[in-house]
Enzyme design. Structure first.
Site, PDB file in Angstrom:
ATOM      1  N   GLU A 278      95.192   8.228 -36.391  1.00 17.03           N
ATOM      2  CA  GLU A 278      96.106   9.280 -36.836  1.00 17.03           C
ATOM      3  C   GLU A 278      97.473   8.619 -36.932  1.00 17.03           C
ATOM      4  OE1 GLU A 278      98.440  13.352 -35.742  1.00 17.03           O
ATOM      5  OE2 GLU A 278      98.300  11.662 -34.400  1.00 17.03           O
TER       6      GLU A 278
ATOM      7  N   ASP B 100      95.084   9.279 -31.372  1.00 13.86           N
ATOM      8  CA  ASP B 100      96.233  10.163 -31.552  1.00 13.86           C
ATOM      9  C   ASP B 100      97.529   9.351 -31.659  1.00 13.86           C
ATOM     10  OD1 ASP B 100      97.038  13.072 -31.321  1.00 13.86           O
ATOM     11  OD2 ASP B 100      98.235  12.275 -29.673  1.00 13.86           O
TER      12      ASP B 100
HETATM   13  C1  GLC Z   1      98.915  14.497 -32.763  1.00 16.55           C
HETATM   14  C2  GLC Z   1      97.987  15.668 -32.594  1.00 16.55           C
HETATM   15  C3  GLC Z   1      98.809  16.871 -32.309  1.00 16.55           C
HETATM   16  C4  GLC Z   1      99.570  16.640 -31.018  1.00 16.55           C
HETATM   17  C5  GLC Z   1     100.381  15.359 -31.085  1.00 16.55           C
HETATM   18  C6  GLC Z   1     100.832  14.930 -29.727  1.00 16.55           C
HETATM   19  O1  GLC Z   1      99.744  14.628 -33.849  1.00 16.55           O
HETATM   20  O2  GLC Z   1      97.172  15.805 -33.723  1.00 16.55           O
HETATM   21  O3  GLC Z   1      98.038  18.037 -32.229  1.00 16.55           O
HETATM   22  O4  GLC Z   1     100.434  17.703 -30.771  1.00 16.55           O
HETATM   23  O5  GLC Z   1      99.633  14.293 -31.592  1.00 16.55           O
HETATM   24  O6  GLC Z   1      99.758  14.456 -28.975  1.00 16.55           O
END
Ligand code: GLC
Length: 533
Positions: free
Chosen positions: A261, A199
């Protein structure tokens, strides 16, 4: 010994959002036993792996992306025994399991943050987070969800939270933080998981001086490649962290992977996360963001393949996830409309039929590309966004923190319809679901689609089978001279973005088509066809 099983290079990975996938106990919230019970259906669909969004103990201020304990399971979702069973059952079926790792921030209820608040300024407990002194907030940063990125503690210090106030950012300059996460990785690797979705992978290191930054930073909007580099995203220092994780993963057998991500552009910059000694994959958000236009799509496909090839990585493709408006709705807006952060009843509504038609064509295009593809639960049902959810049900912190400017992400997180005529459409045994399901969802239920020729579920199943049979995942893209068409190995993929029907080459044998061809065997508007010639 180093292990190099490369299953992920051409894998189709299905994202399960545990709250909304399947509820085994009728409390209206999905859970791990619910997921385990439905794994055979994912096998039947034909995916290779399942990525689970967070199921760890959490106060759920950001739907579990606020983790209070990285080594447990939230009682809402089950217990560690349920996680073990899920992993074992997936492996029995030949499915890999990827779990979500949230290293940028903890929950404010994590033992470390409680200890930090209880300790004095300057203490080792506070050194695990980013605390600063001052009468004013230490800099001008804003939270991704809206409002200030700094919160004041009763003793006058400030702590940084790039997301919700309940998600304090960790200090990755602190060796103790690094050690802790290596240990968390070991914990789940030893339990048998096949990888981690990381994440906010581009956020862990902040520029040393925490310099002011006045550009509104929406994580999901990404970074303007033409502008100056933001001091909180994509800092050079993140890479050594992933190198250390990679060294650890390579000591395990079976090909354990890391997927980033990282909302980073351009493609060449993103590819730095997937260099040979770092992560294995990164989500291709430029692809998700590309408009439904042939030239733009061709450019993003070429740039993605080129940038990833240059570092020896596989390219990924993705159209939907739990943070964006579902592509069956997104594509129902006029071509080129900017991506909206959620849709409410008073907002402009997408054209549902057009959106679904284009979504099916977009998926078939995507699954025709070489590399690895990510699917988000429900897209195989053609599920639209819930675009008319009454605001009182909204739980996404972005809704409140943006001062009700952004509807937020609840509309793509609604519990799945499995059975048209059952309570909660078969999501669980009771008529309960944590977000309301639209009245129109019976037609999307799995039991209305399985075995029904032309249904979206059957389209996905056929596409995944043919993709495997023809080796599309490890092929390449060779563009045709005219129109939007490319060959991947022996398969010709044609998408018609124009107003006029498109002829297939003489002798083409159609393998699969996102909608029926016209009476003359031509490809109609907003349709993708796979053919062998
Ligand atoms: C990422 C996740 C999202 C979350 C954010 C903070 O973007 O995909 O759902 O709110 O991180 O952890």
């Amino acid at each position: 010994m180093l292990h190099t099983d490369e299953w992920w290079r051409d894998a189709v990975i299905y994202q399960v959002y545990p709250r909304s996938f399947a509820d085994s106990d009728g409390d209206g919230m999905g859970d791990l036993p619910g997921i385990t019970g439905r794994l055979p259906q994912l096998k039947e669909l034909g995916v290779d792996a399942v990525w689970l969004s967070p199921f760890y103990p959490s106060p759920q201020h950001d739907a579990g992306y606020d983790v209070a304990d990285y080594r447990g399971v939230d009682p809402r979702f089950g217990d560690l025994g349920d996680a073990d069973k899920l992993i074992a059952e997936a492996h029995n079926l030949g499915l890999k399991i990827i779990v979500d790792l949230v290293p940028n921030h903890t929950s404010s209820e994590h033992a470390w943050f409680r200890a930090a608040l209880a300790a004095a300024p300057g203490s080792p407990e506070r050194e695990r987070y980013i605390f600063r002194d001052g009468e004013q907030p230490p800099n001008s940063w804003t939270s991704v969800f809206g409002g200030d990125a700094w919160e004041r503690t009763p003793d006058g210090q400030w702590y940084l939270h790039l997301f919700d106030v309940s998600q304090p950012d960790l200090n990755w300059g602190n060796p103790e933080v690094r050690e802790e996460f290596l240990d968390v990785l070991r914990f789940w690797l030893d339990r048998g998981v096949d990888g981690f979705r990381v994440d906010v992978a581009h956020g862990l290191i902040k520029e040393e001086n925490l310099a002011d930054w006045t550009t509104t930073s929406t994580i999901l909007g990404g970074v303007d490649p033409a502008g100056p580099p933001p001091p909180m995203w994509d800092q050079e220092g993140v890479h050594e962290i992933y190198q250390s994780w990679r060294s650890l993963l390579d000591q395990y057998e079976g090909g354990r992977i890391l997927v980033a991500e990282a909302w980073v552009a351009p493609a060449a910059r993103l590819a730095r996360y997937v260099r040979p000694d770092e992560m294995h994959q990164a989500f291709n958000f430029p692809y998700l963001d590309a408009p439904w236009k042939p030239a733009e799509l061709r450019t993003v496909i070429d740039e993605s393949l080129e940038a990833n090839n240059a570092v020896g990585a596989t390219t990924t493709w993705v159209l939907s996830n739990h943070d964006v408006v579902r592509h069956a709705s997104r594509l129902g807006f006029p071509v080129g409309s900017p991506r909206v952060p959620g849709i409410g009843a008073e907002d402009p509504q997408p054209d549902a039929a057009l959106g679904l038609r284009r979504a099916r064509a977009a998926t078939l295009l995507m699954l025709g590309l070489p590399g690895s593809a990510y699917l988000y639960q429900g897209e195989e049902l053609g599920l639209p966004e819930h675009t008319t959810m009454p605001d009182e049900f909204r739980e996404d912190p972005a809704w409140e923190r943006s001062g009700h400017k952004e509807r937020g992400r609840d509309g793509c997180r609604v519990p799945l319809p499995w059975e048209a005529d059952a309570p909660s459409y078969g999501f669980g045994p009771a008529d309960a679901s944590w977000l309301p399901q639209p009245a129109s969802w019976a037609e999307f239920a799995l039991d209305r689609q399985q075995g029904v020729a032309g249904s979206t579920w059957e389209l996905y199943r056929s596409a995944l089978g043919l993709r495997r049979e023809h080796g599309l995942g490890h092929g390449s893209v060779r563009w045709a001279d005219a129109g939007f068409a490319f060959r991947n190995g022996g398969v010709l993929v044609v998408t018609n973005f124009g107003a006029e029907p498109v002829e297939l080459p003489a002798g083409a044998r159609v393998l699969l088509s996102s909608e029926p061809l016209d009476g003359d065997g031509r490809v109609p508007t907003d349709v993708t066809v796979w053919a062998v010639v």
